[in-house]
Design a protein around this motif. Structure first.
Motif, short mmCIF file in Angstrom:
data_model
loop_
_atom_site.label_atom_id
_atom_site.label_comp_id
_atom_site.label_asym_id
_atom_site.label_seq_id
_atom_site.Cartn_x
_atom_site.Cartn_y
_atom_site.Cartn_z
N SER A 28 0.82 -1.09 0.08
CA SER A 28 0.18 0.00 -0.03
C SER A 28 0.93 1.26 0.04
O SER A 28 0.61 2.38 -0.71
N ASP A 78 -14.76 -2.83 -3.57
CA ASP A 78 -14.15 -3.95 -2.99
C ASP A 78 -14.99 -5.30 -3.05
O ASP A 78 -16.34 -4.78 -2.78
N ASN A 104 -17.63 -7.51 -7.64
CA ASN A 104 -16.41 -7.94 -7.93
C ASN A 104 -15.79 -7.17 -9.09
O ASN A 104 -16.38 -6.92 -10.16
N LEU A 105 -14.30 -6.73 -8.93
CA LEU A 105 -13.75 -5.87 -9.55
C LEU A 105 -14.50 -4.67 -9.99
O LEU A 105 -14.78 -3.75 -9.24
#
Ligand SMILES: C[S@@+](CC[C@H](N)C(=O)[O-])C[C@H]1O[C@@H](n2cnc3c(N)ncnc32)[C@H](O)[C@@H]1O
Length: 215
Positions: A28, A78, A104-105
């Motif tokens: 991150s 997310d 999802n994505l």
């Protein structure tokens, strides 16, 4: 390094919350470093739509929203609903508004965002694991990348071309095991040029932030 970003951005998040949401780590922070390095490029780009896939705690999208001098729309996704909650809090604590979608994505956003995304971020689950561990709706989804650590990343790569605006840029975190040469070839076939913005060894991982722009 971590305290420099984490404490002011995340505030007093309880330790137990990080049992359910990815706690910001070297990957991150390397992405934040890369964005900071890209400051001039990003200000010149004047992005109007910025999207992060897999926002986790929200540290990256919030940092990006602080970095940019121009008003823009910030959207993230997310698969983990707890990550969406934490991102909302992180953004609000920092006086920022971020639209968060649990999916999802980019599944539920793909049509709406087609051709509009100026900055796309993805710090994916990149660890090599059994395929059966990927895409759970809990903390396991944070790191489980399946074969070559690429199974989740490979689902997003073919969508980048249709998501990005003509000058759009995509930043992707990867490790050596993900076969970066292969990622470069795949993206090159889709019309993108790859450069490496930042890299760092963190324990056993050699982390890299890759940047893709149209050729
Ligand atoms: C390595 S963590 C990165 C979190 C945050 N961006 C950061 O840098 O600290 C990967 C994130 O991607 C999310 N994720 C995994 N698979 C996903 C998918 N198929 N769609 C959306 N998000 C996903 C995980 O829940 C996790 O929050």
């Amino acid at each position: 390094m971590s305290d420099r970003f984490k404490t002011p951005l995340l505030g007093n998040v309880r330790d137990e919350d990080f049992n359910q949401v990815y706690e910001p780590a070297e990957d991150s922070f390397l992405l934040l470093d890369a964005l900071e390095k890209e400051d001039n490029f990003l200000q010149t780009l004047k992005p109007t739509v910025c999207v992060e896939v897999g926002c986790g705690s929200g540290i990256c999208i919030t940092f990006l929203s602080q970095l940019l001098e121009y008003p823009a729309l910030f959207i993230c996704t997310d698969i983990n609903p707890k990550a969406a909650e934490m991102t909302q809090l992180t953004a609000l604590r920092n006086g920022k508004v971020v639209e968060i979608v649990v999916c999802n994505l980019v599944d539920t956003l793909e049509e709406r965002l087609a051709g509009t995304v100026d900055v796309l971020l993805f710090n994916p689950p990149y660890v090599v694991t059994p395929s059966s561990e990927i895409a759970s709706a809990d903390i396991t989804a944070s790191w489980a990348g399946g074969v070559r650590g690429r199974e989740v990343t490979d689902k997003l790569l073919p969508k980048v071309k249709s998501l990005l605006s003509s000058n759009g840029v995509f930043y992707l975190v990867a490790i050596q095991e993900n076969d970066i040469d292969d990622i470069q070839q795949l993206m090159c076939k889709n019309g993108f040029r790859m450069t490496c913005v930042a890299s760092r060894r963190a324990g056993r991982e050699f982390l890299t932030v890759l940047k893709f722009v149209r050729q």
